[in-house]
Design an enzyme around this catalytic site. Structure first.
Site, mmCIF file in Angstrom:
data_model
loop_
_atom_site.group_PDB
_atom_site.id
_atom_site.type_symbol
_atom_site.label_atom_id
_atom_site.label_comp_id
_atom_site.label_asym_id
_atom_site.label_seq_id
_atom_site.Cartn_x
_atom_site.Cartn_y
_atom_site.Cartn_z
ATOM 1 C CE LYS A 192 -1.660 2.621 3.170
ATOM 2 N NZ LYS A 192 -1.508 3.919 2.487
ATOM 3 C CD GLU A 266 14.209 1.222 8.095
ATOM 4 O OE1 GLU A 266 14.803 2.224 8.543
ATOM 5 O OE2 GLU A 266 14.680 0.083 8.130
ATOM 6 C CB CYS A 300 13.955 9.401 6.804
ATOM 7 S SG CYS A 300 14.857 8.339 5.680
ATOM 8 C CD GLU A 400 10.857 13.038 10.486
ATOM 9 O OE1 GLU A 400 9.715 12.742 10.869
ATOM 10 O OE2 GLU A 400 11.568 12.270 9.829
#
Ligand code: NAD
Length: 497
Positions: A192, A266, A300, A400
């Site tokens: 997905k 991850e 990332c 982040e």
């Protein structure tokens, strides 16, 4: 040519303009539910197509097909060298369609063509080639058991049906990170993609079918978090490999507890850049800037907090401002563009709010610092932004960002900077910049992260394990380590008496 016309003429899954289809058991099927997510070009708001939202019945059908395919002669008994050839053929298929895939990724995700072609498409092909090589090298062991009446051998066997869930920042590349090792080790898949960026994944599925992947081995459904949840909670799925936010990673840990799925996670990162007093500024500023602006910072492993030694901070800031200010921003399809838009208006608001909160708390924007107007207003563009006067209390230094923002802090000595860098819930990656090799090794050894880079920001390679510590996730993708993530060790005893 108009992308919508081009794709609806040639493709089965990628029916742009209408509702895209799902790949289930080797058939492209129209979604049952009418609900859909819009695929939007973030550079100008253009509607690219609609993506179906898979229901429980469709996820069940995809999982059922993947289970059946596990043991078919066509897949379960495929010889290692045949599987290697298949993965290699998929890589060839990606390269043969590189121009279309790059353009599609740029339209849907926003990344400049140089990134979609050079990193996403080329990287996806390389991943299939790298793991093609492993198909014929998945050896077991003959352990030295202290028995006369029996011997033992071990094998690496597939985990089973893998649910692969990908994010919107590198849709094609991250799909390849997961698909290549999952298939090299004989698993089957329900994939997905993120609802914001599903187009290249659908096109990749068509290419994989054309390369000869047997029916049911790869199943693709689209949809948002609700569809993802149907996968992570499904008792017919043996393993989930997820790349995305730490918050969703935590939900997945809970959702997958029913049948104790194996998990690879991850998750987010907050990579630090430590610029030592002896760093060669002539070399390293360009590398730092290239990293911050790569895919508009939606990476990332993007450097997103800078610890610059106080003795060189003024010079570093002045030179970073000059170089960051010369980055060409625009529609990724245009020639010479170095940085495209952020992936969505929603994400742009999030990045902007983070910057504004730092400014309210006393930081200064030496460059950028608010969304772009004028010709850029139709897209979700955010300018390269350089922030000084940042402290660790600010969200921009802790959380982040996923945007082209450089928050600068200064430090005085090594012990202090290491303590500050390691005081983070994330542990994905970091870079150290120094001309003193001993110092580079010393600092690298003390940084608590899955990947540390000395005098470089590169680090993504199919052979290099990638993944984080703490809230950055569980397990490693890529490299030989990925084989462990997609296999179980099976021990077989043979009686000798
Ligand atoms: P996200 O977590 O919002 O979504 C990721 C995927 O999970 C999407 O496909 C989404 O539809 C799906 N999803 C959402 N809720 C779900 C649920 N409850 N159950 C199952 N699936 C669900 O992340 P995002 O915003 O798409 O991606 C950005 C994030 O990805 C960033 O945090 C970034 O650091 C991370 N990321 C990590 C790596 C890495 O290698 N560590 C690489 C790329 C991106």
């Amino acid at each position: 040519m108009n992308l919508v016309e081009q794709s609806s003429q040639t493709d089965r899954g990628l029916v742009l303009g209408g509702l895209s289809n799902f790949l289930i058991d080797g058939q492209w099927r129209e979604p049952i539910s009418g609900s859909a997510h819009e695929a939007i070009n973030p550079a100008n708001g253009e509607h690219l197509g609609n993506l179906g939202e898979a229901t429980a019945a469709e996820v069940d059908a995809a999982v059922g097909a993947a289970r059946r395919a596990l043991d078919t002669p066509a897949w379960g008994q495929m010889l290692p060298n045949e599987r290697a050839r298949l993965l290699w053929a998929i890589a060839d298929g990606i390269e043969a369609n590189a121009a279309e895939l790059s353009r599609l990724e740029t339209l849907d995700q926003g990344q400049p063509l140089r990134v979609s072609a050079g990193m996403s498409v080329a990287g996806a092909a390389e991943h299939f080639r790298y793991f093609a090589g492993w198909c014929t090298k998945l050896d077991g062991r003959v352990p030295s058991v202290s028995r006369r009446d029996a011997m033992l051998y071990t094998q690496r066997v597939p985990v089973g049906v893998c649910g692969l869930i990908t994010p919107w920042n590198f849709p094609l590349l991250i799909a390849a990170w997961k698909l290549a090792p999952a298939l090299a080790t004989g698993n089957t898949v329900v994939l997905k993609p993120a609802e914001q960026t599903s187009l290249t994944t659908l096109r990749l599925a068509e290419i994989m079918e054309e390369a000869g992947l047997p029916q049911g081995v790869l199943n693709v459904v689209t949809g948002a978090g609700a569809t993802g949840r149907l996968i992570t909670e499904h008792s017919g799925i043996d393993k989930v490999s997820f790349t995305g936010s730490t918050a969703v990673g935590r939900e997945i840990v809970r959702a997958s507890s029913g049948n104790l799925k194996r998990l690879s996670l991850e998750l987010g990162g907050k990579a630090a850049s430590i610029v030592c007093e002896d760093a060669d500024l002539d070399k390293i500023i360009a590398k730092n800037i290239a990293n911050v602006t790569n895919n508009s910072g939606q990476v990332c492993g993007a450097l997103s907090r800078f610890y610059v030694h106080e003795s060189i901070a003024d010079e570093f800031i002045a030179r970073a401002q000059e170089q960051l200010g010369s980055i060409s921003v625009g529609n990724g399809l245009d020639e010479g563009i170095q940085m495209g838009p952020l992936n969505s208006f929603e994400h742009m608001e999030r990045v902007d709010e983070m910057v504004q909160s730092a400014l309210r708390e006393g930081a200064s924007a030496v460059l950028g610092g608010s969304r772009m107007g004028g010709d850029f207003a139709a897209g979700s563009f955010y300018p390269p932004t350089l922030l000084t006067g940042v402290t660790e209390q600010m969200a921009v230094a802790r959380d982040e960002i996923f945007g082209p923002v450089m928050p600068i802090m200064t430090y005085t000595d090594e012990d202090e900077v290491i303590a500050r860098v390691n005081d983070s819930e994330y542990g994905l990656s970091a870079s150290v910049w120094t001309e003193n090799l001993a110092r580079g090794h010393r600092l690298a050894a003390r940084i608590s992260a899955g990947a540390v880079r000395v005098n470089t920001v590169s680090g993504l390679d199919p052979a290099a394990p990638w993944g984080g510590m703490r809230a950055s996730g569980w397990g490693r993708e890529m490299g030989a380590e990925a084989l462990e993530a997609y296999t179980e060790v099976k021990a077989t005893w043979i009686g000798l008496d």
